[in-house]
Design an enzyme around this catalytic site. Structure first.
Site, PDB file in Angstrom:
ATOM      1  N   LYS A 454     -27.537   0.951 -51.045  1.00  0.00           N
ATOM      2  CA  LYS A 454     -26.215   0.342 -50.557  1.00  0.00           C
ATOM      3  C   LYS A 454     -25.401   1.619 -49.937  1.00  0.00           C
ATOM      4  CE  LYS A 454     -25.617  -3.441 -53.736  1.00  0.00           C
ATOM      5  NZ  LYS A 454     -24.782  -4.287 -54.812  1.00  0.00           N
ATOM      6  N   PHE A 501     -16.980 -14.448 -54.797  1.00  0.00           N
ATOM      7  CA  PHE A 501     -17.052 -12.941 -54.645  1.00  0.00           C
ATOM      8  C   PHE A 501     -17.672 -12.348 -53.461  1.00  0.00           C
ATOM      9  CE2 PHE A 501     -20.428 -14.223 -57.334  1.00  0.00           C
ATOM     10  CZ  PHE A 501     -21.749 -13.519 -56.735  1.00  0.00           C
ATOM     11  N   ARG A 529     -37.418  -5.115 -59.718  1.00  0.00           N
ATOM     12  CA  ARG A 529     -36.429  -5.478 -60.611  1.00  0.00           C
ATOM     13  C   ARG A 529     -36.270  -4.624 -61.720  1.00  0.00           C
ATOM     14  NH1 ARG A 529     -33.446  -9.025 -58.638  1.00  0.00           N
ATOM     15  NH2 ARG A 529     -32.390  -9.499 -60.738  1.00  0.00           N
ATOM     16  N   THR A 535     -27.657  -5.689 -63.478  1.00  0.00           N
ATOM     17  CA  THR A 535     -26.888  -5.408 -62.444  1.00  0.00           C
ATOM     18  C   THR A 535     -25.535  -4.683 -62.666  1.00  0.00           C
ATOM     19  OG1 THR A 535     -27.608  -7.978 -61.816  1.00  0.00           O
ATOM     20  CG2 THR A 535     -25.360  -7.146 -60.961  1.00  0.00           C
ATOM     21  N   ARG A 549     -29.834   1.843 -61.500  1.00  0.00           N
ATOM     22  CA  ARG A 549     -28.498   1.463 -61.349  1.00  0.00           C
ATOM     23  C   ARG A 549     -27.807   2.123 -62.802  1.00  0.00           C
ATOM     24  NH1 ARG A 549     -29.675  -5.113 -60.447  1.00  0.00           N
ATOM     25  NH2 ARG A 549     -29.385  -5.143 -58.160  1.00  0.00           N
ATOM     26  N   ASN A 559     -23.413  -1.044 -57.059  1.00  0.00           N
ATOM     27  CA  ASN A 559     -24.473  -0.642 -58.330  1.00  0.00           C
ATOM     28  C   ASN A 559     -25.946  -0.092 -57.669  1.00  0.00           C
ATOM     29  OD1 ASN A 559     -25.262  -2.935 -56.973  1.00  0.00           O
ATOM     30  ND2 ASN A 559     -25.673  -4.306 -58.846  1.00  0.00           N
ATOM     31  N   HIS A 562     -30.271  -3.367 -54.394  1.00  0.00           N
ATOM     32  CA  HIS A 562     -30.430  -4.699 -54.446  1.00  0.00           C
ATOM     33  C   HIS A 562     -31.943  -5.085 -54.246  1.00  0.00           C
ATOM     34  CE1 HIS A 562     -29.883  -8.865 -53.600  1.00  0.00           C
ATOM     35  NE2 HIS A 562     -30.379  -8.762 -52.627  1.00  0.00           N
TER      36      HIS A 562
END
Length: 589
Positions: A454, A501, A529, A535, A549, A559, A562
């Site tokens: 991100k 959201f 994952r 998350t 994370r 976080n 993704h």
């Protein structure tokens, strides 16, 4: 007396052959001061040793000793010498020697070797295959060492740019380099940092579009190669321009004039000129004749350590009976012997798979019972990595039958883990590197997933995350840096598009460019994952503190990363973000 006691605690005293042999059982690094009885140990170095002992704080890994050459048969070559000699023993093998009280050199050597041992203990690298130093001390050897150490081998660095990677030119370029009698000493694939680009292309820094060039070079995957010239080889025949017999002879004469005691040194423009003639210059950049390894260290910090180490991957397998009864014992031995377990899975073999893996026994009268046993329950398949892995695994497990192992290699794992009910070796290993590649592909088929870093992640943090991804065994197959508008974000976050959201997610993504990647490995979706972690970063720090994370997330929205939840989601996102990729890479997922 107190000072003398501290000195004895710092350095073990070795004054006979028995104590010498006992000292070689030390685990880790032992630094040995070899001295003569008439002059004693080198007191000038004891301050340094005490400092290293205190600062490194590795009592189980770092040892110091003084050894009297006059009393130890192994050290006979060092008798009657007045110059101090320091030997470096790693797990009982003498791997380095330094003459004279050269404190800076000894200090650097100790720190380098201890850092290696720490990485090995942490599973971050495999143990190098050191060449054992011959314990001789003659003028002729000194002359030879001087010649070798004072003349650096020449290297070149080749950077294959993102356009070439996207155009699938990498294999062609590498094949041409190898066919032209060059050696690829090291290679890596990844995103270059702006600092690496500016350092390598510093001669272009004054050009008006240099910053645009830096942006281009950091926008996608590049390949970095360290190249050397093969020793004692004639210069490459250019595939596009045939040299005449006279030209070849002149080139050879030029090479003879430039030869040194470490091998042939070719004309400075040889690799660059060859790439130009092969019409590859637009796809890659070359920096030639590097004698200072600082430039190499920018891309390969461990190059000096890893050079010459032949890392190999093979398939290993614990047959059902051994897996059921002694799994943990075998896995502990594998790791103690310096193998890194890259992947592992339980699998019940089909009859066809069992017949393939047991082909060498097909003419034996017990073959039918063997196949029944191999398909009766789960086996454990492993992908192992280490230097010269194929050879070391074969030596460790021993022959294919228990009878042969007991006769010729009683210390092998075949003998140690023999089963009363079976005459064969309970461990399997690939017969060749070609077979290993096929077997790994079969038992650990690659899977693709999508990953996103991100915008709030800093460049330094991004680099750390990419490193974690590589260390976890993922191949970064495709990458693009993109500002995710709402239309683009919908391709990645289509599952939550209608959620309340989602507008907050879009706001976070609009803060700057995201890095979108295709990651490839066996079990990629689940492993990514797992590496990402929960998350919520707060929850991640509690439940999975080593996850991405936990280390780089700030909040549920910020976080850090993704990933797709399942295979279908991964495939749909890849199809939308990297059009045509799956059509060109039809591996099953």
């Amino acid at each position: 007396m107190a000072g003398k006691k501290r000195e004895l605690q710092l350095q073990a005293v070795i004054d006979n052959q028995s104590l010498w042999d006992e000292m070689l059982q030390n685990k880790g690094l032992t630094v040995i001061d070899v001295y003569q009885a008439w002059c004693g140990p080198c007191k000038a170095m004891q301050t340094l040793f005490r400092k290293l002992k205190n600062e490194l704080n590795e009592d189980e890994m770092l040892h110091f000793a003084v050894a009297e050459a006059d009393s130890i048969v192994t050290l006979q070559p060092f008798r009657d010498k007045c110059e101090p000699v320091f030997l470096f023993s790693v797990n009982g093998k003498i791997i380095a020697k330094i003459k004279g009280a050269n404190a800076p050199l000894v200090n650097q050597k100790v720190i380098t070797l201890i850092n290696e041992e720490r990485k090995i203990a942490a599973g971050e690298m495999v143990r190098p295959q050191y060449h054992e130093v011959a314990l001789v001390d003659s003028d002729s050897e000194d002359a030879g060492e001087t010649c070798y150490e004072n003349v650096d081998e020449l290297y070149s660095i080749v950077i294959i740019n993102p356009d070439a990677v996207n155009a699938r030119k990498v294999l062609e370029i590498k094949d041409k380099i190898i066919n032209a009698q060059f050696v690829i000493e090291a290679e890596d694939k990844g995103l270059l940092t702006a600092e690496q680009v500016r350092y390598f292309y510093s001669q272009k820094a004054d050009e008006p579009d240099f910053e645009d060039f830096v942006s281009f070079m950091t926008s996608g995957l590049s390949y970095i190669l360290v190249i050397s010239q093969k020793k004692e080889q004639a210069p490459p025949q250019d595939e596009s321009e045939a040299n005449s017999e006279t030209e070849a002879r002149e080139t050879w004469d030029d090479q003879q004039e430039m030869a040194t005691c470490v091998g042939m040194k070719h004309k400075q423009d040889s690799l660059q000129e060859y790439m130009r003639r092969q019409h590859l210059s637009q796809f890659c950049d070359v920096e030639e004749n590097i004698t200072n390894t600082k430039l190499i260290d920018v891309f390969f910090p461990d190059f000096k350590i890893m050079k010459g180490i032949k890392l190999e991957k093979i398939l290993a397998l614990l047959r059902p009976d051994l897996f059921h009864e002694k799994k943990e014992d075998v896995l502990n031995i594998i790791q103690d012997e310096g193998f890194k377990i890259m992947m592992q899975r339980q699998i019940v073999l089909s009859e066809e798979e069992a017949q393939t893996l047991c082909k060498e026994y097909e003419n034996k009268d017990y073959f039918e019972n063997l196949i029944k046993n191999m398909t009766s329950g789960p086996s454990l398949a492993l992908v192992l990595l280490r230097d010269n892995c194929l050879m070391h695994w074969k030596q460790l497990i021993g022959p294919s039958t228990v009878e042969e192992a007991r006769e010729h290699l009683p210390e092998s794992l075949c003998t140690r883990f023999a089963m009363e009910s079976s005459p064969i070796n309970q461990l399997y290993g690939s017969d060749s590197l070609e077979a290993a590649e096929r077997e790994i592909q079969h038992f650990f088929p690659p899977q693709h997933t999508v990953a996103l870093i991100k915008p709030h992640v800093s460049p330094e943090q991004r680099e750390d995350i990419l490193k974690l991804i590589k260390e976890a065994g993922f191949d970064i197959t495709q990458v693009k840096e993109v500002l995710l508008t709402e239309d683009q974000a919908d391709k990645v976050y289509f599952k939550i598009k209608g959620k309340a959201f989602y507008k907050d997610v879009l706001e976070i993504l609009s803060e700057g460019p995201s890095l979108v990647m295709i990651l490839t490995k066996w079990n990629a979706v689940l492993d990514w994952r797992r590496l990402m972690g929960p998350t919520d970063p707060e929850e991640a720090r509690l439940l999975s503190p080593d996850s991405v994370r936990a280390q780089y997330g700030r909040s549920i929205l910020r976080n850090a990363v993704h990933g797709a939840s399942n295979t279908l989601e991964a495939m749909e996102t890849i199809n939308k973000m990297f059009e045509g990729f799956l059509a060109e890479n039809p591996e099953e997922n």
